[in-house]
Design a protein around this motif. Structure first.
Motif, PDB file in Angstrom:
ATOM      1  N   ARG A 120      -3.437   4.651  -1.539  1.00 38.65           N
ATOM      2  CA  ARG A 120      -3.935   3.614  -2.917  1.00 38.65           C
ATOM      3  C   ARG A 120      -3.047   2.391  -2.784  1.00 38.65           C
ATOM      4  NH1 ARG A 120      -1.969   6.829  -7.638  1.00 38.65           N
ATOM      5  NH2 ARG A 120      -0.588   7.715  -6.250  1.00 38.65           N
ATOM      6  N   PHE A 121      -3.905   1.293  -3.347  1.00 35.75           N
ATOM      7  CA  PHE A 121      -3.378   0.011  -3.223  1.00 35.75           C
ATOM      8  C   PHE A 121      -2.744  -0.777  -4.568  1.00 35.75           C
ATOM      9  CE2 PHE A 121      -7.101   0.563  -0.614  1.00 35.75           C
ATOM     10  CZ  PHE A 121      -6.531   0.050   0.559  1.00 35.75           C
ATOM     11  N   ASP A 122      -1.402  -1.276  -4.287  1.00 36.25           N
ATOM     12  CA  ASP A 122      -0.635  -1.749  -5.522  1.00 36.25           C
ATOM     13  C   ASP A 122      -1.508  -2.987  -5.804  1.00 36.25           C
ATOM     14  OD1 ASP A 122       0.926  -4.191  -4.685  1.00 36.25           O
ATOM     15  OD2 ASP A 122       1.357  -2.421  -3.026  1.00 36.25           O
ATOM     16  N   PRO A 123      -1.411  -3.540  -7.070  1.00 38.84           N
ATOM     17  CA  PRO A 123      -2.051  -4.751  -7.546  1.00 38.84           C
ATOM     18  C   PRO A 123      -1.868  -6.076  -6.754  1.00 38.84           C
ATOM     19  CG  PRO A 123      -1.074  -3.486  -9.519  1.00 38.84           C
ATOM     20  CD  PRO A 123      -0.452  -2.851  -8.312  1.00 38.84           C
ATOM     21  N   VAL A 124      -0.648  -6.195  -6.273  1.00 37.50           N
ATOM     22  CA  VAL A 124      -0.445  -7.122  -5.481  1.00 37.50           C
ATOM     23  C   VAL A 124      -1.010  -7.239  -4.071  1.00 37.50           C
ATOM     24  CG1 VAL A 124       1.289  -8.746  -4.468  1.00 37.50           C
ATOM     25  CG2 VAL A 124       1.809  -7.690  -6.648  1.00 37.50           C
ATOM     26  N   THR A 125      -0.593  -6.143  -3.372  1.00 38.98           N
ATOM     27  CA  THR A 125      -1.500  -5.939  -2.132  1.00 38.98           C
ATOM     28  C   THR A 125      -2.928  -5.973  -2.273  1.00 38.98           C
ATOM     29  OG1 THR A 125       0.363  -4.519  -1.379  1.00 38.98           O
ATOM     30  CG2 THR A 125      -1.656  -4.385  -0.263  1.00 38.98           C
ATOM     31  N   LEU A 126      -3.521  -5.427  -3.211  1.00 39.88           N
ATOM     32  CA  LEU A 126      -4.956  -5.403  -3.199  1.00 39.88           C
ATOM     33  C   LEU A 126      -5.541  -6.790  -3.757  1.00 39.88           C
ATOM     34  CD1 LEU A 126      -7.346  -3.605  -3.897  1.00 39.88           C
ATOM     35  CD2 LEU A 126      -7.092  -3.759  -6.229  1.00 39.88           C
ATOM     36  N   GLN A 127      -4.779  -7.627  -4.527  1.00 42.91           N
ATOM     37  CA  GLN A 127      -5.186  -9.001  -4.742  1.00 42.91           C
ATOM     38  C   GLN A 127      -5.073  -9.754  -3.298  1.00 42.91           C
ATOM     39  OE1 GLN A 127      -6.526 -10.141  -7.513  1.00 42.91           O
ATOM     40  NE2 GLN A 127      -7.231 -11.868  -6.079  1.00 42.91           N
ATOM     41  N   ILE A 128      -4.008  -9.599  -2.482  1.00 42.83           N
ATOM     42  CA  ILE A 128      -4.051 -10.421  -1.185  1.00 42.83           C
ATOM     43  C   ILE A 128      -5.024  -9.796  -0.205  1.00 42.83           C
ATOM     44  CG2 ILE A 128      -2.590 -10.483   0.648  1.00 42.83           C
ATOM     45  CD1 ILE A 128      -0.171 -10.030  -0.890  1.00 42.83           C
ATOM     46  N   LEU A 129      -5.386  -8.649  -0.160  1.00 43.84           N
ATOM     47  CA  LEU A 129      -6.489  -8.172   0.431  1.00 43.84           C
ATOM     48  C   LEU A 129      -7.929  -8.787   0.207  1.00 43.84           C
ATOM     49  CD1 LEU A 129      -5.325  -4.603   1.318  1.00 43.84           C
ATOM     50  CD2 LEU A 129      -5.051  -6.254   2.710  1.00 43.84           C
ATOM     51  N   TRP A 130      -7.989  -8.895  -1.095  1.00 41.24           N
ATOM     52  CA  TRP A 130      -9.366  -9.278  -1.663  1.00 41.24           C
ATOM     53  C   TRP A 130      -9.529 -10.587  -1.452  1.00 41.24           C
ATOM     54  CZ3 TRP A 130     -10.961  -7.760  -7.248  1.00 41.24           C
ATOM     55  CH2 TRP A 130     -12.388  -7.851  -7.576  1.00 41.24           C
ATOM     56  N   SER A 131      -8.490 -11.251  -1.406  1.00 37.05           N
ATOM     57  CA  SER A 131      -8.717 -12.908  -1.475  1.00 37.05           C
ATOM     58  C   SER A 131      -8.664 -13.015   0.308  1.00 37.05           C
ATOM     59  CB  SER A 131      -7.091 -13.704  -1.720  1.00 37.05           C
ATOM     60  OG  SER A 131      -7.047 -13.431  -3.031  1.00 37.05           O
TER      61      SER A 131
ATOM     62  N   MET B  68       0.862  -1.164  -0.038  1.00 33.95           N
ATOM     63  CA  MET B  68       0.207  -0.217   0.069  1.00 33.95           C
ATOM     64  C   MET B  68       0.851   1.348   0.035  1.00 33.95           C
ATOM     65  SD  MET B  68      -3.331   0.623   2.498  1.00 33.95           S
ATOM     66  CE  MET B  68      -2.274   0.272   3.776  1.00 33.95           C
ATOM     67  N   THR B  69       0.581   2.220  -0.982  1.00 34.53           N
ATOM     68  CA  THR B  69       1.434   3.412  -1.063  1.00 34.53           C
ATOM     69  C   THR B  69       1.045   4.264   0.294  1.00 34.53           C
ATOM     70  OG1 THR B  69      -0.087   4.611  -2.439  1.00 34.53           O
ATOM     71  CG2 THR B  69       1.521   3.086  -3.370  1.00 34.53           C
ATOM     72  N   ASP B  70       1.795   5.348   0.329  1.00 38.69           N
ATOM     73  CA  ASP B  70       1.666   6.380   1.336  1.00 38.69           C
ATOM     74  C   ASP B  70       0.437   7.005   1.026  1.00 38.69           C
ATOM     75  OD1 ASP B  70       5.179   7.321   1.648  1.00 38.69           O
ATOM     76  OD2 ASP B  70       3.810   5.721   2.645  1.00 38.69           O
ATOM     77  N   ALA B  71      -0.172   7.379  -0.210  1.00 37.92           N
ATOM     78  CA  ALA B  71      -1.193   8.000  -0.644  1.00 37.92           C
ATOM     79  C   ALA B  71      -2.482   7.269  -0.448  1.00 37.92           C
ATOM     80  CB  ALA B  71      -1.228   8.371  -2.142  1.00 37.92           C
TER      81      ALA B  71
END
Length: 549
Positions: free
Chosen positions: A6-17, A1-4
């Motif tokens: 927003r979620f990078d694709p890998v992090t987003l997929q992990i969180l979604w899963s 996850m960036t400081d802003a």
């Protein structure tokens, strides 16, 4: 996850899963603690994790398609009656209103708000099909919803953790198998508590204050995936008509138009039959669910689904039709209409992307509902779920005895027999029942049951496809029709109630799926295997394929 934030694709997929795993763990809790075979064996339930605005974030992986996207809609109705400002930890909301929830009274929906401290951060919801809801059993022959059972308007089942005893006493007093019904409702509450605990652990582990930003990102991603899939289709409008058996001489028809414009898609059912005074009417929620689900399967099958998955799709049906009936229409057997919608939609899409769809499947299949008293004098109410054949598609035969678009199954026959004085003597695949084609439709099955009680048992048969079997695509043939008859040749009403005497045997044929493509193009080796496996008889190979297997 960036400081802003927003979620990078890998992090987003992990969180979604992980969110999906939370919904799946809640589903496992519901499954393990439920009382009825409808939930434990046939998987007729769903669990959903929603954000603080009531939008779905994650659904359990094996949820029933008819519940797709509906819990958020139901929650909105609940919150119109009980505003968020009145919610507190320990609350559980409940309703089974067909127009607010899943389309008939037998499905009960419960929702729990999830608080982190004093802040509402989400909702945990569950829906499951009850073994009974009072009224006239699960049947198709009522003329108004008022005959079909008790209707629970949005209210609190638990208020701050305290049970609403007046409500639970009322439910118990109006259903035939109270322990099973209340046990299944308790299982939903348990599942929601599991979902809530895991959500709070998720927020602690990730450092997120709430789900607001993550929810917006996940919904946008799902929305983008579906819009991309729709954009790959050419603009235009395609039409298809499906005929159903209806009720006695009142046959019904579904007219469907699919329109693609840019990255949006509209399904319009203008011209569909008017609502009828029998329980075949599908409320708009149910119509919506069984419209968006087959679209998701065909166009964007790989992206996990949430609220955003359906934003690009609009579903309309004329008010007062069998796909959008007015209260107090009878709706008990709404699946006898709603399960035809995938075939109607795929009939449209087959004209432009035939490789993405399958031929019509045999759902809705016969469902016998039996109730009475067993040899111990105890009340029982049971449904035997079974499946016919699935439609074939480009490059693949249809699956045998596999439900689509629903995914409820028969489960363990031993568990069924232990709960009811009915013995299942036979479940055999039906040779020649799959529609002929370059790709053969899935086979249906023959099921024979016998009443083993000492007194008569009431039967409610909920069935269709006896006059209008599953149709083929691209030159493929229709599958075999459904059938239900007693040992002496008498046929019980396909959508009515009757009595079975001790020793009566009921034989049911679950129809076959439609074939896909010209039968003359079927691979000879595949036809040889069909004949060798008993799927196609030599006579049918000659008749439908023009050669012996």
């Amino acid at each position: 996850m960036t400081d802003a934030g927003r979620f990078d694709p890998v992090t987003l997929q992990i969180l979604w899963s992980r969110l999906i795993s939370i919904a799946d763990e809640a589903a496992a809790a519901l499954h393990r603690t439920s009382f009825s075979t409808i939930v434990r064996e046939s998987n007729d339930f769903a669990t959903v994790l929603m954000d603080a605005e009531g939008a779905s974030l994650a659904e359990n992986s094996i949820g029933i398609p008819s519940f797709v996207g509906l819990l958020p809609r139901t929650l909105k109705h609940m919150l119109a009656e009980i505003p968020k400002e009145e919610l507190k930890p320990g609350d559980v909301l409940i309703t089974n209103d067909p127009w607010m929830a899943t389309g008939h009274l037998l499905d009960i929906t419960t929702v729990s708000p999830v608080f982190r401290g004093d802040k509402l951060v989400g909702f945990a919801g569950a829906t499951s099909h009850m073994p009974d809801i009072g009224g006239v059993l699960w049947s198709a022959d009522c003329q108004e919803v008022l005959e079909e059972g008790i209707r629970i308007l949005p209210t609190k089942l638990y208020d701050g953790g305290k049970e609403n005893r007046e409500l639970t006493r009322m439910i118990r007093a109006n259903v035939r198998v109270a322990d099973q019904v209340m046990g299944d409702i308790a299982a939903q509450v348990t599942a929601q508590s599991v979902c809530a605990r895991r959500l709070l652990e998720f927020l602690d582990d990730t450092g997120l204050e709430d789900l607001t930003e993550l929810s917006a990102t996940l919904q946008a991603r799902a929305d983008s995936a579906m819009r991309k899939a729709i954009s790959a289709l050419p603009d235009g409008t395609w039409h298809h008509v499906i005929h159903a058996d209806g009720y006695e001489d009142m046959e019904t028809r579904i007219e469907c138009a699919v329109t693609v414009k840019g990255d949006t898609l509209t399904v319009d059912y203008a011209g569909t039959s008017a609502q009828i005074a029998r329980g075949l009417n599908s409320v708009m929620n149910y119509t919506y669910a069984y419209s968006v689900y087959p679209l998701k399967c065909a166009l964007d099958p790989d992206t996990p689904r949430n609220e955003g998955s359906y934003r690009a799709v609009t579903v309309t049906a004329p008010e007062g039709s069998i796909l959008n009936p007015r209260y107090p229409a009878a709706v008990n057997a709404r699946h006898l209409t709603g399960l035809f919608l995938s075939g109607a939609i795929y009939g449209c899409l087959a004209q432009v992307v035939p490789e993405k769809v399958i031929a019509d499947s045999s759902s809705p299949s016969p469902r016998p509902v039996t109730t009475g008293r067993d040899r111990r004098g105890e009340r029982f109410s049971q449904v035997l779920f079974g499946s016919g054949g699935m439609g074939a598609g480009a490059g693949r035969d249809g699956l045998n005895a596999t439900a689509f678009p629903t995914n409820s199954g028969s489960g363990s026959i031993e568990a069924f027999e232990s709960s009811t004085p009915v013995v299942v003597w036979r479940k055999d695949l039906l040779a020649d029942s799959g529609g002929a084609g370059e790709w053969r439709g899935g086979l249906g099955q023959e099921v024979e049951i016998e009443v083993m009680s000492d007194e008569p048992v009431r039967l409610s048969l909920v069935s269709d496809r006896m006059k209008h079997p599953a149709g083929g695509l691209g030159g493929g043939a229709a599958g075999a029709p459904a059938l239900a008859q007693l040992q002496d040749g008498r046929k019980p009403h396909p959508k009515g109630r009757s009595m079975l005497q001790p020793g009566d045997r009921l034989t049911m044929h679950y129809g076959g799926g439609g074939g896909y493509g010209d039968p003359a193009k079927r691979d000879p080796a595949a036809l040889d295997r069909d004949v060798e496996d008993g799927y196609v008889t030599p006579e049918a190979a000659q008749r439908h394929y023009g050669r012996r297997g």
